[in-house]
Design a protein around this motif. Structure first.
Motif, short mmCIF file in Angstrom:
data_model
loop_
_atom_site.label_atom_id
_atom_site.label_comp_id
_atom_site.label_asym_id
_atom_site.label_seq_id
_atom_site.Cartn_x
_atom_site.Cartn_y
_atom_site.Cartn_z
N SER A 7 -8.55 -52.25 -47.91
CA SER A 7 -9.76 -52.53 -47.29
C SER A 7 -10.11 -52.92 -45.85
CB SER A 7 -10.64 -53.65 -48.35
OG SER A 7 -9.80 -54.84 -48.09
N GLY A 9 -11.68 -51.36 -43.26
CA GLY A 9 -11.82 -50.24 -42.25
C GLY A 9 -13.22 -50.42 -41.97
N GLY A 10 -13.62 -49.47 -40.88
CA GLY A 10 -15.07 -49.38 -40.49
C GLY A 10 -15.13 -48.78 -38.94
N LEU A 11 -16.31 -48.84 -38.64
CA LEU A 11 -16.72 -48.21 -37.28
C LEU A 11 -16.76 -49.39 -36.19
CD1 LEU A 11 -17.82 -45.92 -35.33
CD2 LEU A 11 -20.20 -46.59 -36.29
N LEU A 18 -10.40 -55.08 -35.94
CA LEU A 18 -10.85 -54.94 -37.26
C LEU A 18 -9.36 -55.61 -37.97
CD1 LEU A 18 -12.22 -51.19 -37.72
CD2 LEU A 18 -13.20 -53.44 -38.23
N THR A 117 -8.13 -46.27 -45.97
CA THR A 117 -9.53 -46.72 -45.39
C THR A 117 -9.55 -46.24 -44.15
OG1 THR A 117 -10.81 -48.74 -44.98
CG2 THR A 117 -8.55 -48.84 -44.44
N GLN A 118 -10.78 -45.74 -43.55
CA GLN A 118 -11.20 -45.02 -42.57
C GLN A 118 -11.31 -46.35 -41.46
OE1 GLN A 118 -11.42 -41.48 -41.60
NE2 GLN A 118 -11.59 -42.52 -39.59
N VAL A 119 -11.06 -45.80 -40.25
CA VAL A 119 -10.95 -46.46 -39.20
C VAL A 119 -11.71 -45.82 -37.97
CG1 VAL A 119 -10.17 -48.12 -37.22
CG2 VAL A 119 -9.24 -48.38 -39.86
N THR A 120 -12.70 -45.92 -37.46
CA THR A 120 -13.28 -45.15 -36.49
C THR A 120 -13.52 -46.14 -35.13
OG1 THR A 120 -14.21 -43.50 -37.90
CG2 THR A 120 -15.09 -43.46 -35.98
#
Length: 123
Positions: A7, A9-11, A18, A117-120
């Protein structure tokens, strides 16, 4: 068996931070070295960081040294990846993984994986 759930991740904008968390359940968490890997679109999965089962030893990909910190809390069955000074090239899906070997950097040496989890990181 070890089950892992990431958990955090995010923009985020370039230069931001992060913290990823990876919660483990199942067999004794403290017996495993833990690693984080990442995979960007069209690229192979690559090693990012690893921490020994006690937490006394860590190892990092050169490009994240000084920016990322891996740590673990065996009482909470959780490993963390603090990511500072993020760059657009850090954009990827990040995975945590567990291994019975000491600080492996090769994905094939990790039998247990989270879902990612996506990290952008925007420029």
């Amino acid at each position: 068996q070890v089950q892992l759930v990431e958990s955090g991740g995010g923009l985020v904008q370039a230069g931001g931070s992060l913290r990823l968390s990876c919660a483990a359940s199942g067999r004794t968490f403290s017996r495993y070295a833990m690693g984080f890997f990442r995979q960007a679109p069209g690229k192979e999965r690559e090693f990012v960081a690893a921490i020994s089962w006690i937490g006394g030893s860590t190892y990092y990909k050169d490009s994240v040294k000084g920016r990322f910190t891996i740590s673990r809390d065996n009482a909470k069955n959780t490993v963390y990846l603090q990511m500072n000074s993020l760059k657009p090239e850090d954009t990827a899906v990040y995975y945590c993984a567990a291994s019975g070997q000491a600080l492996p950097t090769t994905p094939t040496l990790y039998p247990y994986w989270g879902q990612g989890t996506q990290v952008t990181v925007s420029s």
